[in-house]
Design a protein around this motif. Structure first.
Motif, short mmCIF file in Angstrom:
data_model
loop_
_atom_site.label_atom_id
_atom_site.label_comp_id
_atom_site.label_asym_id
_atom_site.label_seq_id
_atom_site.Cartn_x
_atom_site.Cartn_y
_atom_site.Cartn_z
N UNK A 193 19.00 10.45 9.26
CA UNK A 193 18.91 9.46 8.19
C UNK A 193 20.25 8.73 7.99
N UNK A 194 21.35 9.36 8.36
CA UNK A 194 22.67 8.72 8.23
C UNK A 194 22.80 7.53 9.19
N UNK A 195 22.13 7.61 10.30
CA UNK A 195 22.19 6.53 11.29
C UNK A 195 21.04 5.55 11.10
N UNK A 196 19.87 6.07 10.75
CA UNK A 196 18.68 5.24 10.50
C UNK A 196 18.19 5.49 9.07
N UNK A 197 18.70 4.77 8.09
CA UNK A 197 18.37 5.03 6.68
C UNK A 197 16.88 4.95 6.37
N UNK A 198 16.13 4.17 7.14
CA UNK A 198 14.71 3.98 6.85
C UNK A 198 13.82 5.12 7.38
N UNK A 199 14.39 6.08 8.10
CA UNK A 199 13.61 7.16 8.68
C UNK A 199 13.08 8.09 7.60
N UNK A 200 11.89 8.66 7.84
CA UNK A 200 11.27 9.60 6.91
C UNK A 200 11.22 10.99 7.55
N UNK A 201 10.96 12.01 6.72
CA UNK A 201 10.85 13.37 7.25
C UNK A 201 9.70 13.45 8.25
N UNK A 202 9.96 14.12 9.36
CA UNK A 202 8.98 14.34 10.42
C UNK A 202 8.41 13.04 11.00
N UNK A 203 9.20 11.97 10.90
CA UNK A 203 8.82 10.72 11.55
C UNK A 203 9.55 10.62 12.90
N UNK A 204 9.25 9.60 13.66
CA UNK A 204 9.84 9.43 14.99
C UNK A 204 10.45 8.03 15.07
N UNK A 205 11.70 7.95 15.54
CA UNK A 205 12.38 6.68 15.74
C UNK A 205 12.23 6.28 17.20
N UNK A 206 11.67 5.09 17.44
CA UNK A 206 11.56 4.54 18.80
C UNK A 206 12.69 3.56 19.02
N UNK A 207 13.39 3.70 20.15
CA UNK A 207 14.48 2.79 20.50
C UNK A 207 14.10 2.08 21.80
N UNK A 208 14.18 0.72 21.77
CA UNK A 208 13.81 -0.08 22.93
C UNK A 208 14.86 -1.18 23.14
N UNK A 210 13.79 -4.27 24.06
CA UNK A 210 13.00 -5.50 24.05
C UNK A 210 12.17 -5.55 22.77
N UNK A 211 11.63 -6.73 22.48
CA UNK A 211 10.82 -6.95 21.28
C UNK A 211 11.53 -6.35 20.05
N UNK A 212 10.81 -5.54 19.24
CA UNK A 212 11.48 -4.87 18.11
C UNK A 212 12.36 -3.76 18.67
N UNK A 213 13.64 -3.82 18.41
CA UNK A 213 14.57 -2.85 19.02
C UNK A 213 14.38 -1.44 18.46
N UNK A 214 14.06 -1.37 17.14
CA UNK A 214 13.89 -0.07 16.48
C UNK A 214 12.54 -0.06 15.76
N UNK A 215 11.73 0.97 16.03
CA UNK A 215 10.42 1.10 15.38
C UNK A 215 10.31 2.51 14.83
N UNK A 216 9.84 2.63 13.58
CA UNK A 216 9.65 3.94 12.96
C UNK A 216 8.17 4.30 12.96
N UNK A 217 7.86 5.47 13.51
CA UNK A 217 6.49 5.98 13.51
C UNK A 217 6.42 7.15 12.54
N UNK A 218 5.48 7.11 11.57
CA UNK A 218 5.39 8.21 10.62
C UNK A 218 3.98 8.81 10.56
N UNK A 219 3.26 8.72 11.68
CA UNK A 219 1.92 9.30 11.75
C UNK A 219 1.94 10.73 12.27
#
Length: 514
Positions: A193-208, A210-219
């Motif tokens: 969370x210190x690096x990605x403030x928008x991250x939630x517990x047990x979520x997954x940060x996708x780094x790419x 292209x397109x959206x560079x950072x995507x948060x998945x919380x499913x």
């Protein structure tokens, strides 16, 4: 004593040879030769198997063999738990066809029987890097902000699981083992969370990259995450210059929806935006989406290859190459809903294949007949005449010279009522059964065996072509003495002319250029 001395020396020599052989074997891991009968068992019974797909008389295969032996040496020295193998695709056609091997040499890594295709250049260090990446632990821990920041700068596809409380790390790591495209990492939630403030517990940060560079998945961690990763593994639009290589590779993504536009047209920007929105709806599937612009000289070669008319833009077409070219044209408005409907109809098999053809000639008296896409079946296949065809694509190298030979030969052999000599421009006419590359090429369709055409090989002269026809025709062929005694010599252009690859999809008969 002399006899004993000789025996001891012999034993010493044999011992030295065995030691040398042992050291050589230690330095070079064994490369197993596979066959159709041993292939499946080998790739499925070992955790990690690397297979090199080759064929005889392939210069690139011979060059890579030295690289492959270097890989074997590294595997042996480092103790990597790999089985190295190779297979001759000419002798083991069933395996080559099953694995959809289009180019050789090719490399695949099998992990517990699951294939991972290598698509980079065939250098030992790059192949080893690919193997190391795939055989690493399914997910690596990140224990500091610095470690997270470092991987954040990478251009690799990556995902990071934010561990907290009742996490599903085991399920996440299982998915990491199956995933081919993303590198998996995990880190404590508070640290991430210190690096990605928008991250939630047990979520997954996708780094790419292209397109959206950072995507948060919380499913949910499992099938839903796998589907989400598949959706984001490729750009919405691929670079035009890379699309053609993907098409001819024959892999699962050897299909593409291509929009051809002229940037100077005032409507082009709006059409491109609409196409991009429609492409997002099909994101993550096996269909590539790309825009080809007339200003891109390299990319526009693809347009020439599939017969796009630059004066009729914009054109939207779906292309697939499976030994031959299939093309499906969109003939409706360039709206988001219309494009979506076209793609969905194509996916469900409701769009008819588009065929390129010149207009049917109003007059076609011969003796050198003209064949177009619309008349190929009726002129060539639906009769028992022997048909000799010059497949060409002006202004190809040698086409003009070969056409002169065919024109003269057609006149000389016109007395044979069951033989016709013809020409066909493959750049402007598409065929159902096959695609011809490159040109020119001479092919005889025997009257009683049209499913097995015979390719002419040799110097393109009237005399040699006439003898070729006489040898392979189903009907008797009379050759005038003037043709047999001709002193005609092939020009340098005709001697250099490359012939073709013809692949028949329906009958599986094939003529392959070596």
């Amino acid at each position: 004593m002399v006899k004993r001395y000789v025996n001891n020396r012999t034993i010493m020599h044999r011992t030295a040879f065995l030691l040398f052989a042992l050291l050589f074997f230690y330095a070079h891991a064994e490369i197993i030769e596979l066959t159709d009968s041993t292939y499946d068992q080998t790739v499925n019974e070992h955790p990690f198997v690397v297979v090199n797909y080759v064929k005889p008389d392939c210069e690139e295969c011979d060059v890579f063999q030295r690289e492959y032996e270097s890989i074997a040496t590294t595997v042996r020295k480092t103790g990597m738990p790999l089985v190295l193998a190779k297979i001759d695709c000419d002798k083991n056609y069933l395996t080559a066809r099953k694995e959809r091997i289009r180019t050789m040499p090719s490399i695949k890594l099998f992990i517990n029987g699951n294939p991972f295709e290598y698509e980079d250049d065939m250098k030992a260090k790059n192949v080893l890097a690919f193997i190391s990446k795939k055989t690493r632990p399914s997910s690596l821990p990140l224990n500091s902000e610095e470690a997270i920041e470092n991987i954040k700068q990478s251009k690799e596809l990556m995902c990071i699981y934010a561990i907290s409380g009742d996490s599903k790390l085991a399920a996440y790591m299982d998915l990491g083992f199956k995933q081919q495209d993303f590198l998996f990492y995990h880190a404590p939630f508070e640290l991430l969370k210190k690096v990605f403030p928008e991250v939630k517990e047990n979520s997954v940060v996708l780094l790419k990259d292209f397109d959206e560079k950072i995507v948060i998945y919380d499913g949910e961690i499992g099938d839903e995450l796998e589907n989400f990763l598949n959706t984001h593994r490729t750009p919405i639009l691929d670079e035009a210059t890379s699309v053609f290589m993907q098409l001819i590779s024959g892999n699962e993504r050897s299909k593409a929806a291509l929009l051809f536009v002229n940037p100077s047209n005032t409507s082009t920007i709006s059409i491109e935006e609409t196409f991009t929105k429609a492409a997002k709806m099909f994101r993550g599937g096996n269909l590539i989406f790309s825009i080809f612009r007339t200003t891109d000289t390299t990319a526009w070669k693809v347009a020439d290859f599939i017969g796009i008319d630059a004066n009729a833009l914009p054109i939207l077409t779906v292309v697939e190459i499976i030994g031959h070219v299939n093309q499906y044209r969109h003939d409706g408005p360039m709206t988001e809903e219309a494009i979506k409907g076209f793609i969905e109809n194509w996916q469900s098999g409701k769009v008819e294949r588009y065929k390129i053809s010149e207009p049917e000639p109003e007059e076609n008296p011969g003796p050198l007949y003209k064949i177009v896409g619309k008349t190929f079946n009726s002129f060539v296949l639906d009769n028992d005449d022997d048909i000799l065809i010059d497949f060409n694509a002006p202004p190809c190298r040698g086409c003009k010279e070969v056409r002169k030979v065919f024109r003269n030969l057609a006149s000389s052999l016109s007395g044979n009522k069951k033989l016709r000599v013809a020409e066909m421009n493959t750049a402007k006419n598409d065929l159902d059964e096959y695609r011809i590359l490159p040109e020119p090429v001479a092919v005889l369709y025997p009257g009683k065996d049209k499913a097995n055409p015979v390719r002419f090989e040799g110097n393109v002269t009237g005399r040699d072509l006439a003898k070729f026809v006489q040898e392979h025709a189903s009907n008797p062929v009379t050759i005038p003495e003037s043709v047999l005694t001709s002193k005609e010599e092939p020009s340098k252009e005709k001697q250099k002319s490359d012939l073709c690859v013809i692949i028949y999809v329906n009958t599986y008969s094939h003529i392959i250029h070596s």
